[in-house]
Every structure is written in C-alpha cells, then in structure tokens.
Design an enzyme around this catalytic site. Structure first.
Site, PDB file in Angstrom:
ATOM      1  N   GLY A  58       0.778  -1.238   0.000  1.00 21.09           N
ATOM      2  CA  GLY A  58       0.000   0.000   0.000  1.00 21.09           C
ATOM      3  C   GLY A  58       0.806   1.283   0.000  1.00 21.09           C
ATOM      4  O   GLY A  58       0.384   2.287  -0.578  1.00 21.09           O
ATOM      5  N   ASP A 114       0.505   3.568   4.096  1.00 15.83           N
ATOM      6  CA  ASP A 114      -0.560   4.317   3.425  1.00 15.83           C
ATOM      7  C   ASP A 114      -1.590   4.856   4.400  1.00 15.83           C
ATOM      8  O   ASP A 114      -2.012   6.001   4.316  1.00 15.83           O
ATOM      9  CB  ASP A 114      -1.246   3.435   2.351  1.00 15.83           C
ATOM     10  CG  ASP A 114      -1.660   2.058   2.867  1.00 15.83           C
ATOM     11  OD1 ASP A 114      -1.471   1.785   4.078  1.00 15.83           O
ATOM     12  OD2 ASP A 114      -2.155   1.256   2.066  1.00 15.83           O
ATOM     13  N   ASP A 117      -5.380   2.666  10.410  1.00 22.36           N
ATOM     14  CA  ASP A 117      -6.790   2.322  10.565  1.00 22.36           C
ATOM     15  C   ASP A 117      -6.997   1.769  11.986  1.00 22.36           C
ATOM     16  O   ASP A 117      -7.084   2.537  12.940  1.00 22.36           O
ATOM     17  CB  ASP A 117      -7.176   1.316   9.482  1.00 22.36           C
ATOM     18  CG  ASP A 117      -8.674   1.143   9.338  1.00 22.36           C
ATOM     19  OD1 ASP A 117      -9.380   1.353  10.335  1.00 22.36           O
ATOM     20  OD2 ASP A 117      -9.162   0.788   8.256  1.00 22.36           O
ATOM     21  N   LYS A 146      -7.423   7.365   9.849  1.00 23.07           N
ATOM     22  CA  LYS A 146      -8.875   7.334  10.037  1.00 23.07           C
ATOM     23  C   LYS A 146      -9.221   7.814  11.442  1.00 23.07           C
ATOM     24  O   LYS A 146      -8.587   7.395  12.413  1.00 23.07           O
ATOM     25  CB  LYS A 146      -9.421   5.911   9.831  1.00 23.07           C
ATOM     26  CG  LYS A 146      -9.466   5.512   8.384  1.00 23.07           C
ATOM     27  CD  LYS A 146     -10.243   4.219   8.183  1.00 23.07           C
ATOM     28  CE  LYS A 146     -10.176   3.779   6.737  1.00 23.07           C
ATOM     29  NZ  LYS A 146     -10.767   2.462   6.503  1.00 23.07           N
ATOM     30  N   PHE A 167     -13.977   3.084   3.943  1.00 24.16           N
ATOM     31  CA  PHE A 167     -12.976   2.371   3.151  1.00 24.16           C
ATOM     32  C   PHE A 167     -12.604   3.195   1.912  1.00 24.16           C
ATOM     33  O   PHE A 167     -13.481   3.642   1.179  1.00 24.16           O
ATOM     34  CB  PHE A 167     -13.507   0.997   2.724  1.00 24.16           C
ATOM     35  CG  PHE A 167     -12.432   0.122   2.165  1.00 24.16           C
ATOM     36  CD1 PHE A 167     -11.536  -0.532   2.998  1.00 24.16           C
ATOM     37  CD2 PHE A 167     -12.298  -0.029   0.789  1.00 24.16           C
ATOM     38  CE1 PHE A 167     -10.522  -1.328   2.466  1.00 24.16           C
ATOM     39  CE2 PHE A 167     -11.296  -0.830   0.259  1.00 24.16           C
ATOM     40  CZ  PHE A 167     -10.406  -1.485   1.098  1.00 24.16           C
ATOM     41  N   VAL A 168     -11.311   3.404   1.715  1.00 25.37           N
ATOM     42  CA  VAL A 168     -10.860   4.231   0.592  1.00 25.37           C
ATOM     43  C   VAL A 168      -9.883   3.468  -0.302  1.00 25.37           C
ATOM     44  O   VAL A 168      -9.240   2.516   0.134  1.00 25.37           O
ATOM     45  CB  VAL A 168     -10.184   5.539   1.086  1.00 25.37           C
ATOM     46  CG1 VAL A 168     -11.186   6.459   1.754  1.00 25.37           C
ATOM     47  CG2 VAL A 168      -9.018   5.244   2.026  1.00 25.37           C
ATOM     48  N   ASP A 174      -5.788  -0.359  -2.236  1.00 31.14           N
ATOM     49  CA  ASP A 174      -6.515  -1.225  -3.172  1.00 31.14           C
ATOM     50  C   ASP A 174      -7.802  -1.781  -2.591  1.00 31.14           C
ATOM     51  O   ASP A 174      -8.008  -1.798  -1.384  1.00 31.14           O
ATOM     52  CB  ASP A 174      -5.642  -2.418  -3.567  1.00 31.14           C
ATOM     53  CG  ASP A 174      -5.569  -3.454  -2.451  1.00 31.14           C
ATOM     54  OD1 ASP A 174      -5.246  -3.066  -1.312  1.00 31.14           O
ATOM     55  OD2 ASP A 174      -5.873  -4.638  -2.692  1.00 31.14           O
ATOM     56  N   ARG A 180      -5.037   0.711  -7.160  1.00 32.27           N
ATOM     57  CA  ARG A 180      -3.826   1.292  -6.578  1.00 32.27           C
ATOM     58  C   ARG A 180      -3.288   2.416  -7.456  1.00 32.27           C
ATOM     59  O   ARG A 180      -2.661   3.347  -6.966  1.00 32.27           O
ATOM     60  CB  ARG A 180      -2.730   0.225  -6.440  1.00 32.27           C
ATOM     61  CG  ARG A 180      -2.985  -0.806  -5.360  1.00 32.27           C
ATOM     62  CD  ARG A 180      -1.692  -1.568  -5.073  1.00 32.27           C
ATOM     63  NE  ARG A 180      -1.940  -2.846  -4.419  1.00 32.27           N
ATOM     64  CZ  ARG A 180      -2.111  -3.003  -3.109  1.00 32.27           C
ATOM     65  NH1 ARG A 180      -2.072  -1.973  -2.316  1.00 32.27           N
ATOM     66  NH2 ARG A 180      -2.308  -4.200  -2.603  1.00 32.27           N
TER      67      ARG A 180
HETATM   68  P1  XMP Z   1      -4.714  -1.361  10.281  1.00 38.35           P
HETATM   69  O1  XMP Z   1      -6.191  -1.622  10.501  1.00 38.35           O
HETATM   70  O2  XMP Z   1      -3.879  -2.496  10.756  1.00 38.35           O
HETATM   71  O3  XMP Z   1      -4.638  -1.305   8.714  1.00 38.35           O
HETATM   72  O4  XMP Z   1      -4.301  -0.011  10.831  1.00 38.35           O
HETATM   73  C1  XMP Z   1      -3.503  -1.048   8.063  1.00 38.35           C
HETATM   74  C2  XMP Z   1      -3.504  -1.624   6.675  1.00 38.35           C
HETATM   75  O5  XMP Z   1      -4.790  -2.051   6.234  1.00 38.35           O
HETATM   76  C3  XMP Z   1      -5.078  -1.576   4.942  1.00 38.35           C
HETATM   77  N1  XMP Z   1      -6.230  -0.640   5.018  1.00 38.35           N
HETATM   78  C4  XMP Z   1      -6.897  -0.174   3.987  1.00 38.35           C
HETATM   79  N2  XMP Z   1      -6.735  -0.405   2.669  1.00 38.35           N
HETATM   80  N3  XMP Z   1      -8.511   1.066   2.195  1.00 38.35           N
HETATM   81  C5  XMP Z   1      -7.547   0.219   1.786  1.00 38.35           C
HETATM   82  O6  XMP Z   1      -7.395   0.035   0.581  1.00 38.35           O
HETATM   83  C6  XMP Z   1      -8.753   1.348   3.498  1.00 38.35           C
HETATM   84  O7  XMP Z   1      -9.638   2.141   3.820  1.00 38.35           O
HETATM   85  C7  XMP Z   1      -7.904   0.676   4.433  1.00 38.35           C
HETATM   86  N4  XMP Z   1      -7.833   0.710   5.777  1.00 38.35           N
HETATM   87  C8  XMP Z   1      -6.795  -0.119   6.087  1.00 38.35           C
HETATM   88  C9  XMP Z   1      -3.828  -0.859   4.490  1.00 38.35           C
HETATM   89  O8  XMP Z   1      -3.063  -1.727   3.700  1.00 38.35           O
HETATM   90  C10 XMP Z   1      -3.072  -0.534   5.746  1.00 38.35           C
HETATM   91  O9  XMP Z   1      -1.680  -0.551   5.581  1.00 38.35           O
END
Ligand code: XMP
Length: 202
Positions: A58, A114, A117, A146, A167-168, A174, A180
């Site tokens: 990402g 990227d 979350d 987020k 979700f983005v 992706d 991407r």
């Molecule tokens: P966490 O939840 O562990 O997430 O903080 C980190 C990884 O999850 C993916 N991620 C997303 N990918 N849209 C995406 O395409 C989203 O809204 C999203 N939220 C989390 C991402 O790879 C990130 O590194």
C-alpha cells in the site's frame, strides 16, 4: 493526445473512475501535502542516519513520491505484511511475508504506510522492528489516518490527512488488488464493494 483520445471515442475503455462514488483527495491535494511532510521530515532528520521502511504494497506510491522530495542521504528498505487479505475489514492478525528483516541497527527509522486504521499493522511492525532489529529510534509516517477508536494506540508522527472511518482506494490503496494506480484517494460505489460489480471490467 491522451490515452482515451488515442483509442477513439467508441473504444470500450475500462474506466476505473466509474466505480467511484466520490473523490476524497485530488492528486493535487496529495502532492502538495507530500511536499509539506517531506520538508518537515528533512528538517527533523537533518544530520541523522535515516532509513525509511516502506510497508508494502500500500505505501509503494506514497513512499516513492515522499522519498524523492527528501533531500537527505536516506536509505530505503521495505517490509511486506498482510492484514486485510483482499476485503475491507482488518483480519486482526498481521502476517509478515518476508524471511529477512531490514538491516537498521543503530539507525533512525521512519516507517511509512498508506493508512492508519485499527493500528494493528503499524503496532505489530514497530514492535517487531524494535525487538529484532535494534534501531536508534522509530517513528511512523502515514498518508491517511482514520478518525476512530483504534484497537491499538498507535501514534503517527507525520500524518498527511485525517479522514472519516470509511474504506478508501487509490494512490496505492486497493480493493481486491485494484485501484492502486488511481492518482487520487476515493470512496467506491456500494455496488462495487458489496456485490463486486466492477464497471471497470473483471
Ligand atoms: P490497520 O487496521 O492495521 O490497517 O491499521 C492497516 C492496513 O490495512 C489496509 N487498510 C486499507 N486499505 N482502504 C484500503 O485500501 C482502506 O480504507 C484501508 N484501511 C486499512 C492498508 O493496507 C493498511 O496498511
């Protein structure tokens, strides 16, 4: 002449933009912010041995843009992890996909991802690198954060944009391996996410 014009107006061009509900951040917004973050990083790490650790896949595009705007002799390394396995919700488990970890002993480390979350991924990466690689310091830089209650209290020192909890995709992010390469960050249409109705083709 652009790509669509070269193909001719009747050509069936798979249009990723047709899968999109709204653009959250334009390519211009992103590039301006990347410039600002790079300037701050350059100031903070002037005279220090810095390694940037990009979280694949990402952070690939964000890191490439960021790195080229930092006028310091930085090193680049990558870690490869998976936590979403193609869906829109974190599986809650972080799997490291590589055998060897970066050689960052005694160096200042900036982990670039990227999006922040749930916080699980960056928490797991930071803990593993600090435990197994003995860096001098670790900080986190994310393009997006987020606004939500996180499952882990992970703090990013450099944040491009705070966004709502939706979700983005785009600019490296992706959905099922797609989008991407969009230059902007966007929210997908509900149809695409719920039923896999990709206007842009299979
Ligand atoms: P966490 O939840 O562990 O997430 O903080 C980190 C990884 O999850 C993916 N991620 C997303 N990918 N849209 C995406 O395409 C989203 O809204 C999203 N939220 C989390 C991402 O790879 C990130 O590194």
């Amino acid at each position: 002449m652009d790509f669509k014009a070269r193909l001719g107006k009747d050509a069936a061009l798979p249009a990723m933009d047709e899968d999109i509900e709204k653009i959250l951040l334009s390519a211009g917004d992103i590039q301006r912010r990347v410039e600002e973050i790079a300037a701050r990083i350059a100031e903070d790490y002037l005279g220090k041995e810095l390694t940037i650790v990009a979280v694949l896949d990402g952070a690939l595009i964000f890191t490439a843009d960021l790195l080229r705007r930092i006028p310091l002799p930085v090193k680049l390394d990558c870690v490869s992890v998976a936590s979403y396995y193609g869906g829109t919700e974190s599986s809650g488990e972080v799997r490291f996909d590589q055998l060897s970890l970066p050689d960052i002993a005694g160096r200042h480390v900036l982990i670039v991802d990227d999006i922040l979350d749930s916080g699980l991924t960056l928490d797991a990466i930071t803990a593993k690198l600090e435990r197994e690689c003995r860096p001098l310091s670790t900080r986190i830089c994310v393009l997006l954060s987020k606004q939500k209650t996180r499952r882990k209290e992970t703090v990013a020192h450099y944040v491009g944009f705070e966004i709502a909890d939706e979700f983005v995709v785009g600019y490296g992010l992706d959905y099922q391996g797609r989008y991407r390469n969009l230059p902007h960050v966007a929210v997908l249409k509900e149809d695409v996410v719920r039923f896999g109705n990709f206007v842009s083709g299979s």
